[in-house]
Scaffold this motif. Structure first.
Motif, PDB file in Angstrom:
ATOM      1  N   VAL A   3       0.060  -1.342  -6.927  1.00  0.00           N
ATOM      2  CA  VAL A   3       0.073  -1.100  -5.474  1.00  0.00           C
ATOM      3  C   VAL A   3      -1.218  -0.361  -5.135  1.00  0.00           C
ATOM      4  CG1 VAL A   3       1.207   0.254  -3.653  1.00  0.00           C
ATOM      5  CG2 VAL A   3       2.591  -0.938  -5.371  1.00  0.00           C
ATOM      6  N   MET A   4      -1.880  -0.759  -4.046  1.00  0.00           N
ATOM      7  CA  MET A   4      -3.128  -0.057  -3.697  1.00  0.00           C
ATOM      8  C   MET A   4      -2.842   1.192  -2.868  1.00  0.00           C
ATOM      9  SD  MET A   4      -6.122  -2.789  -3.142  1.00  0.00           S
ATOM     10  CE  MET A   4      -7.456  -1.698  -3.497  1.00  0.00           C
ATOM     11  N   VAL A   5      -3.720   2.180  -3.014  1.00  0.00           N
ATOM     12  CA  VAL A   5      -3.596   3.403  -2.212  1.00  0.00           C
ATOM     13  C   VAL A   5      -4.690   3.381  -1.151  1.00  0.00           C
ATOM     14  CG1 VAL A   5      -3.834   5.923  -2.238  1.00  0.00           C
ATOM     15  CG2 VAL A   5      -2.585   4.771  -4.077  1.00  0.00           C
ATOM     16  N   GLU A  47      -4.159  17.323  -9.523  1.00  0.00           N
ATOM     17  CA  GLU A  47      -3.027  16.884 -10.355  1.00  0.00           C
ATOM     18  C   GLU A  47      -2.065  16.028  -9.527  1.00  0.00           C
ATOM     19  OE1 GLU A  47      -4.130  20.151 -10.182  1.00  0.00           O
ATOM     20  OE2 GLU A  47      -5.238  19.783 -12.035  1.00  0.00           O
ATOM     21  N   GLU A  48      -1.765  16.482  -8.301  1.00  0.00           N
ATOM     22  CA  GLU A  48      -0.832  15.723  -7.453  1.00  0.00           C
ATOM     23  C   GLU A  48      -1.392  14.332  -7.141  1.00  0.00           C
ATOM     24  OE1 GLU A  48       1.064  19.606  -5.129  1.00  0.00           O
ATOM     25  OE2 GLU A  48      -0.719  18.628  -4.344  1.00  0.00           O
ATOM     26  N   LEU A  49      -2.691  14.285  -6.832  1.00  0.00           N
ATOM     27  CA  LEU A  49      -3.292  12.982  -6.519  1.00  0.00           C
ATOM     28  C   LEU A  49      -3.280  12.085  -7.751  1.00  0.00           C
ATOM     29  CD1 LEU A  49      -6.324  14.053  -4.290  1.00  0.00           C
ATOM     30  CD2 LEU A  49      -4.217  12.944  -3.542  1.00  0.00           C
ATOM     31  N   HIS A  50      -3.576  12.675  -8.898  1.00  0.00           N
ATOM     32  CA  HIS A  50      -3.598  11.887 -10.131  1.00  0.00           C
ATOM     33  C   HIS A  50      -2.236  11.237 -10.370  1.00  0.00           C
ATOM     34  CE1 HIS A  50      -3.715  10.874 -14.398  1.00  0.00           C
ATOM     35  NE2 HIS A  50      -5.025  10.786 -14.245  1.00  0.00           N
ATOM     36  N   THR A  51      -1.173  12.016 -10.166  1.00  0.00           N
ATOM     37  CA  THR A  51       0.183  11.480 -10.387  1.00  0.00           C
ATOM     38  C   THR A  51       0.462  10.314  -9.432  1.00  0.00           C
ATOM     39  OG1 THR A  51       0.855  13.718 -10.921  1.00  0.00           O
ATOM     40  CG2 THR A  51       2.621  12.158 -10.519  1.00  0.00           C
ATOM     41  N   ILE A  52       0.134  10.490  -8.163  1.00  0.00           N
ATOM     42  CA  ILE A  52       0.417   9.424  -7.179  1.00  0.00           C
ATOM     43  C   ILE A  52      -0.415   8.175  -7.494  1.00  0.00           C
ATOM     44  CG2 ILE A  52       0.280   8.788  -4.727  1.00  0.00           C
ATOM     45  CD1 ILE A  52       0.653  11.891  -4.168  1.00  0.00           C
ATOM     46  N   LEU A  53      -1.703   8.395  -7.802  1.00  0.00           N
ATOM     47  CA  LEU A  53      -2.582   7.254  -8.082  1.00  0.00           C
ATOM     48  C   LEU A  53      -2.142   6.502  -9.339  1.00  0.00           C
ATOM     49  CD1 LEU A  53      -6.009   8.934  -7.220  1.00  0.00           C
ATOM     50  CD2 LEU A  53      -4.958   7.020  -5.999  1.00  0.00           C
ATOM     51  N   PHE A  59       0.823  -1.209   0.000  1.00  0.00           N
ATOM     52  CA  PHE A  59       0.000   0.000   0.000  1.00  0.00           C
ATOM     53  C   PHE A  59       0.855   1.256   0.000  1.00  0.00           C
ATOM     54  CE2 PHE A  59      -2.771  -2.929   2.539  1.00  0.00           C
ATOM     55  CZ  PHE A  59      -3.878  -2.942   1.696  1.00  0.00           C
ATOM     56  N   ILE A  60       0.260   2.336  -0.531  1.00  0.00           N
ATOM     57  CA  ILE A  60       0.751   3.695  -0.265  1.00  0.00           C
ATOM     58  C   ILE A  60      -0.313   4.314   0.622  1.00  0.00           C
ATOM     59  CG2 ILE A  60       1.275   5.949  -1.264  1.00  0.00           C
ATOM     60  CD1 ILE A  60       1.972   4.410  -3.890  1.00  0.00           C
ATOM     61  N   VAL A  91      -8.642   2.454  -1.583  1.00  0.00           N
ATOM     62  CA  VAL A  91      -9.470   2.198  -0.393  1.00  0.00           C
ATOM     63  C   VAL A  91      -9.610   3.536   0.339  1.00  0.00           C
ATOM     64  CG1 VAL A  91      -9.546   1.042   1.857  1.00  0.00           C
ATOM     65  CG2 VAL A  91      -8.636  -0.170  -0.141  1.00  0.00           C
ATOM     66  N   ILE A  92     -10.853   3.953   0.587  1.00  0.00           N
ATOM     67  CA  ILE A  92     -11.070   5.229   1.278  1.00  0.00           C
ATOM     68  C   ILE A  92     -11.443   4.957   2.738  1.00  0.00           C
ATOM     69  CG2 ILE A  92     -12.486   7.346   1.382  1.00  0.00           C
ATOM     70  CD1 ILE A  92     -10.990   7.267  -1.247  1.00  0.00           C
ATOM     71  N   ILE A  93     -10.796   5.688   3.643  1.00  0.00           N
ATOM     72  CA  ILE A  93     -11.170   5.648   5.062  1.00  0.00           C
ATOM     73  C   ILE A  93     -11.918   6.951   5.358  1.00  0.00           C
ATOM     74  CG2 ILE A  93     -10.324   5.501   7.445  1.00  0.00           C
ATOM     75  CD1 ILE A  93      -9.576   3.002   5.790  1.00  0.00           C
TER      76      ILE A  93
END
Ligand code: GLU
Length: 386
Positions: free
Chosen positions: A194-196, A180-186, A163-164, A226-228
């Motif tokens: 790898v799951m986020v 944009e930042e989230l898109h790059t990481i995802l 996971f990240i 996976v959202i918490i």
């Protein structure tokens, strides 16, 4: 104790408990440790809990949550955060914390790695270690806005990476990631399979008109995320212990079985109260957010004028992560500092080291404005005298 369990006490809970004990024994303590919005839970929510009791909704709930709450929670994510979840992708948990714990328990095997940006919320590395996993920490700095760089993430990925862990908005730094930042990481995560895990429990506490971007709002990455979520912070319901996991159906199935073998589900009365809370979110959440923004302003403005500093106002969450140099000192041992501050001024703070960053302390500004002013008064009197 089972020697394979690597258990450390939670620093935030430990300091909060110490402060509460002191308060109970009649000592005045300014408790800026645990992060919670210190406002009463909305009356409409409390009335709903009373009605649940009167209707005798006091028996075992379905393990994944009462259907009405799962439906409403999933509509909340879809309508407010641009997600596209179904009820079967929604699980009610005993706070966001238990949701995260179960995800890690279900998926971490001995030696699996989890990438965690630092400063991190205190429980992330500890939970990973409980299940024999290995936290792989990415250091970030105040100069870089406490944000991870995509290249740092990619460099840490190995065949053992499971996971990240993202915390957006962040505890303790209050940092918000852009689309944009989230898109790059995802997309890096997806490329490497790898799951986020995106911990979004502060999504309702975003200030100054800033927009909140959820990792659930990218349909192309849905199967990898996976959202918490939680009602603790955005709805001032910390003690009701209700949170959620939103994830692909196969993940929810596994976590539901785990729930059935452990807690049997979340307190029924809390679930009915939460249903009402989410139905009334358009009035409840903005009121809490505005109150917290005001407290943030009081804290930062008062601190800056007392200490002659230029601390910036965090754009989200409930915390100011302060360099110890702001107190006019050169030491960097944050634990010793917080112990001394508690002893000498009765102000409870959490040491930066608990978040993986020495030389800083975390202040939770969710308490009342008067308590914030008095705390700064105590701190400035002490530090200006030494
Ligand atoms: N999450 C809050 C904090 O960081 C509450 C305490 C906890 O669960 O650790 O203070």
């Amino acid at each position: 104790m089972n020697p394979s369990i690597h258990l450390e006490p939670s620093a935030t809970i430990k300091i909060n408990s110490l402060a509460l004990e002191k308060q109970k024994s009649g000592q005045g303590v300014f408790n800026l440790s645990a992060g919670e919005p210190m406002v009463d839970t909305s009356d409409i929510v409390k009335q709903s809990a009373i009605r649940a009791l009167q209707k005798n909704y006091t028996h075992y709930p379905p393990v994944a949550g009462i259907p009405e709450l799962r439906e409403t929670a999933c509509a909340w994510m879809n309508e407010d955060f641009g997600a596209n979840f179904t009820v079967s992708e929604t699980l009610v948990t005993a706070g966001g914390k238990m949701g995260l714990y179960m995800v890690l328990q279900a998926y971490i095997s001995l030696g699996d790695e989890v990438i965690i940006p630092a400063p991190y919320w205190v429980s992330y590395p500890s939970m990973v270690k409980i299940f024999g996993g290995v936290p792989k920490i990415i250091e970030t700095s105040e100069a870089e806005d406490w944000k991870i760089q995509a290249t740092d993430v990619e460099a840490l990925i190995t065949p053992r990476t499971k996971f990240i862990m993202l915390n957006n908005a962040s505890n303790p730094t209050g940092v918000l990631y852009t689309r944009e930042e989230l898109h790059t990481i995802l997309s890096i995560a997806q490329t490497h399979n790898v799951m986020v895990i995106s911990d979004e429990v502060y999504s309702g506490l975003v200030y100054d008109g800033n927009e909140y971007i959820s990792c659930a709002s990218f349909p192309e990455f849905k199967n990898n995320v996976v959202i918490i979520q939680s009602c603790s912070k955005s709805f001032a319901m910390t003690g009701w212990r209700v949170g959620f996991v939103f994830a692909p159906q196969d993940v929810i199935k596994i976590l539901s079985s785990l729930t059935g073998q452990t807690t049997s589900g979340v307190t029924t009365i809390s679930q009915y109260a939460t249903l009402t809370a989410i139905e009334h979110r358009k009035t409840i959440v903005p009121a809490i957010r505005d109150a917290m923004q005001k407290r943030r302003d009081v804290f930062i403005d008062t601190f800056n004028s007392a200490f002659g500093t230029e601390l910036q106002k965090p754009v989200s969450a409930l915390y100011s992560f302060i360099p110890m140099s702001a107190f006019g000192i050169s030491e960097t041992d944050s634990l010793t500092f917080c112990e001394r501050v508690m002893e000498e001024t009765c102000v409870a703070l959490v040491p930066g080291v608990a978040f993986g960053k020495e030389g800083y302390v975390r202040v939770a500004f969710g308490v009342g404005e008067e308590e914030l002013r008095e705390s700064i008064d105590m701190l400035s009197t002490f530090f200006i005298e030494i």
